[in-house]
Scaffold this motif. Structure first.
Motif, short mmCIF file in Angstrom:
data_model
loop_
_atom_site.label_atom_id
_atom_site.label_comp_id
_atom_site.label_asym_id
_atom_site.label_seq_id
_atom_site.Cartn_x
_atom_site.Cartn_y
_atom_site.Cartn_z
N HIS A 44 0.81 -1.21 -0.02
CA HIS A 44 0.01 0.01 -0.08
C HIS A 44 1.04 1.25 0.03
O HIS A 44 0.68 2.15 -0.68
CB HIS A 44 -1.09 0.08 1.25
CG HIS A 44 -1.85 1.16 1.38
ND1 HIS A 44 -3.13 1.12 1.57
CD2 HIS A 44 -1.44 2.47 1.67
CE1 HIS A 44 -3.46 2.30 1.94
NE2 HIS A 44 -2.66 3.10 1.88
N GLU A 112 -6.73 7.26 -3.14
CA GLU A 112 -6.92 6.50 -2.15
C GLU A 112 -6.35 5.17 -2.38
O GLU A 112 -6.90 4.62 -3.48
CB GLU A 112 -8.47 6.21 -1.58
CG GLU A 112 -8.92 7.55 -1.06
CD GLU A 112 -8.64 7.70 0.51
OE1 GLU A 112 -7.83 6.90 1.18
OE2 GLU A 112 -9.22 8.66 1.21
N LEU A 114 -6.21 1.08 -1.50
CA LEU A 114 -7.12 0.19 -0.59
C LEU A 114 -6.10 -0.41 0.16
O LEU A 114 -5.01 -0.94 -0.05
CB LEU A 114 -7.65 -0.86 -1.36
CG LEU A 114 -8.94 -0.18 -2.47
CD1 LEU A 114 -9.51 -1.50 -3.41
CD2 LEU A 114 -9.91 0.59 -1.65
N SER A 115 -6.56 -0.84 1.38
CA SER A 115 -5.79 -1.45 2.35
C SER A 115 -6.12 -2.86 2.78
O SER A 115 -6.44 -3.36 3.93
CB SER A 115 -5.96 -0.64 3.88
OG SER A 115 -5.37 0.63 3.68
N LEU A 116 -6.26 -3.58 1.61
CA LEU A 116 -6.69 -5.05 1.75
C LEU A 116 -5.25 -5.77 2.09
O LEU A 116 -4.44 -5.49 1.69
CB LEU A 116 -7.23 -5.78 0.56
CG LEU A 116 -8.38 -5.06 -0.02
CD1 LEU A 116 -8.84 -5.45 -1.43
CD2 LEU A 116 -9.70 -5.23 0.69
N ASP A 124 -11.60 -4.69 6.51
CA ASP A 124 -12.18 -4.26 5.20
C ASP A 124 -13.43 -4.96 4.70
O ASP A 124 -14.18 -4.30 4.13
CB ASP A 124 -11.05 -4.21 4.18
CG ASP A 124 -10.00 -3.41 4.32
OD1 ASP A 124 -10.52 -2.26 4.73
OD2 ASP A 124 -8.71 -3.56 4.01
N GLY A 128 -14.65 -1.76 5.16
CA GLY A 128 -13.87 -1.13 4.16
C GLY A 128 -14.52 -0.78 3.02
O GLY A 128 -14.46 0.43 2.41
N LEU A 129 -15.61 -1.47 2.41
CA LEU A 129 -16.55 -1.21 1.12
C LEU A 129 -17.21 0.06 1.73
O LEU A 129 -17.14 0.93 0.87
CB LEU A 129 -17.16 -2.20 0.82
CG LEU A 129 -18.08 -2.29 -0.31
CD1 LEU A 129 -17.32 -1.70 -1.62
CD2 LEU A 129 -18.91 -3.48 -0.64
N ARG A 132 -15.20 3.07 1.63
CA ARG A 132 -15.00 3.55 0.31
C ARG A 132 -16.13 4.24 -0.35
O ARG A 132 -15.77 5.14 -0.79
CB ARG A 132 -14.59 2.15 -0.42
CG ARG A 132 -14.29 2.30 -1.99
CD ARG A 132 -13.98 0.99 -2.54
NE ARG A 132 -13.94 1.25 -3.72
CZ ARG A 132 -13.79 0.30 -4.77
NH1 ARG A 132 -13.48 -0.87 -4.37
NH2 ARG A 132 -13.98 0.35 -6.07
N ILE A 149 -8.98 5.48 -7.02
CA ILE A 149 -8.99 4.34 -6.16
C ILE A 149 -8.02 3.44 -6.70
O ILE A 149 -8.33 2.74 -7.75
CB ILE A 149 -10.37 3.74 -5.88
CG1 ILE A 149 -11.48 4.96 -5.18
CG2 ILE A 149 -10.18 2.56 -4.81
CD1 ILE A 149 -12.68 4.35 -5.32
N ASN A 151 -6.13 -0.32 -6.09
CA ASN A 151 -5.87 -1.58 -5.67
C ASN A 151 -4.74 -2.35 -6.10
O ASN A 151 -4.22 -2.63 -7.41
CB ASN A 151 -6.98 -2.53 -6.44
CG ASN A 151 -7.25 -3.92 -5.61
OD1 ASN A 151 -6.04 -4.43 -5.20
ND2 ASN A 151 -8.38 -4.34 -5.49
#
Length: 195
Positions: A44, A112, A114-116, A124, A128-129, A132, A149, A151
């Motif tokens: 990330h 942004e 994503l922090s998966l 998440d 998380g969704l 978002r 966004i 990924n």
């Protein structure tokens, strides 16, 4: 912190000042709702840093604006967020920075990542969704012109642009695609270079 008539707690920027400083957690408020996120995965951070670097060097060449890495954006007492990367047009910058060094109006571009990841998967999946969607709505309402966004696991970027007063998805770019933007004249980068 105040309680609404429905017994829901509404957090404010003043509440954030009372939280202990932490390198491991970020606190954000959107419409009075508190979101707590852990320090992000290195993937990330790497993606965010690469995007910042590309925007920085392009901005240095063009002098059209300036990027910032993880700035505080305080839209109001109940909308206080920390996007991964933002970019602001040069002519707007001085007018939207407060004495504390926070942005007080919409950046032109928000990124942004994503922090998966292993420690954040459950969070998440649960929130998380929702976070978002909440941030997309916030940035749309506040006047952000473009929103990416990212990924980093899938090596793709969703690009949203302002159209008819709101941010709308214009495309999902994958590693073989090139990212250009009417907001950033002459900026062009293959998506794979962000990962």
């Amino acid at each position: 912190m105040t309680q609404t008539t429905s017994n829901q707690i509404r957090w404010t920027s003043a509440d954030l000042e009372l939280f202990p400083d932490s390198e491991w957690k970020h606190y954000e408020i959107v419409d009075g709702e508190l979101f707590v996120t852990r320090a992000p995965h290195l993937g990330h951070q790497d993606s965010g840093g690469r995007i910042y670097a590309r925007l920085f060097f392009w901005s240095e060449e063009t002098n059209l604006g300036k990027p910032f890495f993880a700035p505080g954006v305080v839209f109001s007492d109940v909308d206080d967020v920390i996007p991964d990367v933002v970019w602001v047009k040069q002519e707007r910058l001085a007018g939207i920075v407060d004495e504390s060094g926070h942005l007080t109006a919409a950046p032109d571009l928000v990124v942004e990542v994503l922090s998966l990841g292993s420690q954040n998967e459950r969070r998440d999946a649960e929130g998380g969704l929702r976070l978002r969607e909440v941030k997309l709505r916030l940035y749309s309402l506040k006047g952000v012109l473009e929103y990416w966004i990212v990924n980093w696991r899938l090596q793709q970027i969703e690009v949203y642009r302002r159209d008819a007063g709101q941010l709308r998805l214009v495309g999902t770019l994958r590693s073989e695609d090139e990212l250009t933007s009417p907001l950033l004249p002459g900026f062009c980068c293959q998506i794979a270079r962000f990962f």
